[in-house]
Write a protein that holds these residues in place. Structure first.
Motif, short mmCIF file in Angstrom:
data_model
loop_
_atom_site.label_atom_id
_atom_site.label_comp_id
_atom_site.label_asym_id
_atom_site.label_seq_id
_atom_site.Cartn_x
_atom_site.Cartn_y
_atom_site.Cartn_z
N LEU A 74 0.95 -1.18 0.15
CA LEU A 74 0.06 0.22 0.13
C LEU A 74 0.83 1.53 0.21
CD1 LEU A 74 -2.70 -0.68 3.16
CD2 LEU A 74 -2.47 -1.48 0.19
N ASP A 75 0.29 2.19 -0.63
CA ASP A 75 1.05 3.43 -0.64
C ASP A 75 0.07 4.78 0.16
OD1 ASP A 75 2.65 6.07 -0.95
OD2 ASP A 75 2.84 4.96 -3.44
N ARG A 76 0.16 5.50 -0.04
CA ARG A 76 -1.34 6.91 0.64
C ARG A 76 -2.54 6.56 0.52
NH1 ARG A 76 1.76 11.11 2.11
NH2 ARG A 76 3.82 11.47 0.88
N GLU A 77 -3.30 7.04 2.06
CA GLU A 77 -4.85 6.82 1.64
C GLU A 77 -5.29 8.13 1.02
OE1 GLU A 77 -8.22 5.05 4.99
OE2 GLU A 77 -5.98 4.87 5.24
N ASP A 78 -6.18 7.86 0.29
CA ASP A 78 -6.85 9.28 0.06
C ASP A 78 -8.88 9.26 0.24
OD1 ASP A 78 -4.86 10.78 -0.88
OD2 ASP A 78 -4.82 9.30 -3.01
N GLY A 79 -8.93 9.65 1.35
CA GLY A 79 -10.52 9.40 1.91
C GLY A 79 -10.37 7.74 1.81
N ASP A 80 -12.07 6.98 1.18
CA ASP A 80 -12.38 5.74 0.75
C ASP A 80 -11.61 4.64 0.10
OD1 ASP A 80 -13.60 6.99 -1.17
OD2 ASP A 80 -15.13 5.94 -0.95
N LYS A 81 -10.47 5.49 -0.89
CA LYS A 81 -9.54 5.19 -1.30
C LYS A 81 -8.00 5.16 -1.22
CE LYS A 81 -12.15 5.67 -5.54
NZ LYS A 81 -12.69 6.12 -7.11
N VAL A 82 -7.31 3.52 -1.74
CA VAL A 82 -5.99 3.38 -0.90
C VAL A 82 -4.60 2.96 -2.33
CG1 VAL A 82 -4.72 2.19 -0.08
CG2 VAL A 82 -6.93 2.20 0.92
N ARG A 83 -4.16 4.07 -2.61
CA ARG A 83 -3.11 3.89 -3.67
C ARG A 83 -2.20 3.18 -3.33
NH1 ARG A 83 -1.43 8.91 -6.46
NH2 ARG A 83 -3.27 10.38 -6.09
N ILE A 84 -2.12 1.64 -4.56
CA ILE A 84 -0.86 0.68 -4.40
C ILE A 84 0.02 1.02 -5.06
CG2 ILE A 84 -1.37 -1.85 -5.09
CD1 ILE A 84 -3.46 -0.98 -3.26
N ARG A 85 1.44 0.67 -4.28
CA ARG A 85 2.43 1.35 -4.45
C ARG A 85 3.02 -0.13 -5.60
NH1 ARG A 85 6.43 1.80 -0.01
NH2 ARG A 85 5.06 3.90 -0.39
N SER A 86 2.44 -1.93 -5.72
CA SER A 86 3.19 -2.82 -5.98
C SER A 86 1.83 -4.46 -5.97
CB SER A 86 4.43 -3.30 -5.89
OG SER A 86 4.45 -3.51 -4.08
N GLY A 87 2.01 -4.15 -7.05
CA GLY A 87 0.93 -5.96 -6.68
C GLY A 87 -0.54 -6.33 -7.57
N LEU A 88 -0.86 -4.39 -8.01
CA LEU A 88 -1.70 -4.37 -9.50
C LEU A 88 -1.27 -4.08 -9.93
CD1 LEU A 88 -4.85 -4.06 -6.50
CD2 LEU A 88 -4.33 -5.79 -7.71
N ALA A 89 -1.80 -3.91 -11.28
CA ALA A 89 -1.49 -2.71 -12.02
C ALA A 89 -2.84 -2.37 -12.61
CB ALA A 89 -1.32 -3.31 -13.31
N ALA A 90 -2.98 -1.08 -13.26
CA ALA A 90 -4.40 -0.86 -13.55
C ALA A 90 -4.58 -1.26 -14.73
CB ALA A 90 -4.43 1.45 -14.29
N GLY A 91 -5.99 -1.59 -14.52
CA GLY A 91 -7.16 -2.32 -16.07
C GLY A 91 -7.51 -3.84 -15.30
N GLU A 92 -6.92 -4.39 -14.28
CA GLU A 92 -6.87 -5.33 -14.16
C GLU A 92 -8.20 -5.15 -13.08
OE1 GLU A 92 -3.29 -8.31 -12.54
OE2 GLU A 92 -3.19 -6.28 -11.49
N ARG A 93 -8.82 -6.35 -12.83
CA ARG A 93 -10.18 -6.18 -12.10
C ARG A 93 -10.13 -6.76 -10.42
NH1 ARG A 93 -15.16 -5.52 -14.26
NH2 ARG A 93 -16.07 -6.90 -13.63
N VAL A 94 -11.04 -6.61 -9.59
CA VAL A 94 -10.44 -6.86 -8.27
C VAL A 94 -12.26 -6.55 -7.30
CG1 VAL A 94 -8.24 -6.19 -8.02
CG2 VAL A 94 -10.41 -4.80 -7.06
N VAL A 95 -12.06 -7.72 -6.72
CA VAL A 95 -12.42 -8.64 -5.70
C VAL A 95 -13.13 -6.86 -5.03
CG1 VAL A 95 -14.49 -9.10 -4.08
CG2 VAL A 95 -13.22 -10.63 -5.98
N VAL A 96 -14.37 -5.88 -4.89
CA VAL A 96 -14.27 -4.75 -4.00
C VAL A 96 -14.94 -4.95 -3.34
CG1 VAL A 96 -13.41 -3.04 -5.90
CG2 VAL A 96 -15.50 -3.51 -5.69
N ARG A 97 -15.99 -6.07 -3.08
CA ARG A 97 -17.26 -5.93 -1.75
C ARG A 97 -18.22 -7.29 -1.36
NH1 ARG A 97 -22.84 -3.79 -3.81
NH2 ARG A 97 -23.30 -6.07 -4.25
#
Length: 384
Positions: free
Chosen positions: A354-377
């Protein structure tokens, strides 16, 4: 004795045989009935594990409880909330010092009063003031005497009774006495006094050098003013104020003049004020390891009051990074993971940093790439 035939059937055997047959018939009937009853189908599994993959089959109630979303990428600045205080602008603040030692006779203002430039703030008496006034009067009298002597010298010289050097000496005396008078009058003006009037040399009036508000008052009437460097009171013009932010060492490199800041005051939590960083200190405080950043705010309504507590939200520039909702993150001992959709309704656990937290969202430093699909609920339902 007559032997019975092996094939002779007794009544008892007939009864037994009938009963036996009846029993066999019933068993046969029951077996047929059981065979005709359909077997209930086994329910579909909620989750199927295949190695490190978890599949949610069709018909599983988990499909209604899981929400899958695409990982986004954010380049917006990261918001950092920092403590701040309201301060009077030093450029619009005047510390009032007694011009001479003496005694404070009267205070004309109170703490918090609004004053105008030239308004009398206090009066004091001082032996030094009396001496300065006396020196000025002596200089004026000496100048009058020198001017009369010059007139006489010129008249005698025109009659031919004295030399030109006597006229020159008288002229020099006039110039010297005039300079002495100017020096004494300049001193009186610097003290805010003059040599005229019945009260001259007895009472010194301390006046406001600028318009503003009395923000500090350090003496009372009757006090002895023995230190001419001690501040008597402070007058600040609060039409423009500073909000001073204490910026941590780890963030100070990202704060620069011109950067937007949103300020909220503890006294008015429902309001926010937008400004820009005007100044960032070049030196860190040795004890707090923080630098001071200042934002200038116009204050026509007097909302900002010195020493008020405030909160400043600064936007720290960030590079492009994947970003997911905090609800997608799962804690597993000392690591954080998410469920990534490898195929439709098939998920793989993946550890992320993890990186910084912005409100209810969290930046990902490593482990994920933009465009991938993840379970959010509902990811906790897959978590074992």
């Amino acid at each position: 004795m007559k032997k019975k035939s092996l094939y002779q059937i007794t009544p008892a055997r007939i009864v037994f045989g009938v009963m036996t047959c009846a029993a066999l018939c019933v068993d046969s009937f029951d077996s047929t009935a059981h065979a005709a009853t359909p077997v209930a189908a086994a329910p579909a599994p909620m989750l199927v594990r295949q190695g490190n993959r978890l599949s949610v089959p069709a018909g599983s109630p988990l499909r209604d409880r899981l929400l899958v979303a695409t990982v986004g990428q954010d380049t917006l600045p990261h918001e950092v909330s920092l403590p701040a205080t309201v301060e009077a602008n030093p450029a619009n603040t005047a510390n009032i010092l007694p011009p001479l030692t003496g005694r404070l006779l009267e205070l004309k203002v109170r703490l918090g009063d609004t004053v105008k430039r030239g308004q009398v703030l206090a009066t004091m008496s001082s032996p030094d003031l009396a001496q300065a006034v006396a020196d000025a009067r002596k200089a004026r009298d000496a100048l009058d005497l020198a001017q009369r002597a010059l007139v006489r010298a010129r008249g005698v010289n025109e009659a031919g009774s004295n030399a030109a050097k006597d006229v020159e000496a008288a002229s020099s005396s006039v110039a010297q006495q005039k300079a002495e008078l100017q020096r004494n009058e300049a001193r009186l003006r610097s003290l805010g006094a003059d040599a005229s009037g019945a009260q001259a040399g007895q009472v010194l009036k301390i006046v406001a050098p600028t318009s503003g508000t009395v923000t500090a008052l350090n003496a009372a009437a009757g006090s002895s003013l023995n230190d001419a460097n001690a501040v008597l009171m402070t007058v600040s013009n609060l039409d423009s104020v500073w909000v001073t932010v204490n910026v941590p060492e780890g963030v100070v490199g990202t704060v620069a003049p011109g950067q937007n800041v949103v300020v909220t005051l503890a006294a008015y939590p429902e309001r926010s004020f937008t400004g820009k960083v005007a100044f960032v200190s070049a030196v860190l405080d040795a004890d707090t390891r923080r630098a001071r950043a200042r934002i200038v705010f116009a204050n026509p309504d007097g909302i900002f009051k010195p020493n008020m507590y405030a909160t400043a939200v600064l936007g720290v520039p960030q590079g492009a990074q994947p970003q997911v909702p905090a609800s997608a993150l799962l804690m597993n001992n000392d690591s954080v993971s998410v469920f990534v959709e490898a195929e439709p309704w098939t998920f793989v656990r993946r550890t992320v940093e993890l990186d910084r937290e912005d409100g209810d969202k969290v930046r990902i430093r490593s482990g994920l790439a933009a465009g991938e699909r993840v379970v959010v609920r509902g990811g906790v339902l897959l978590n074992d």
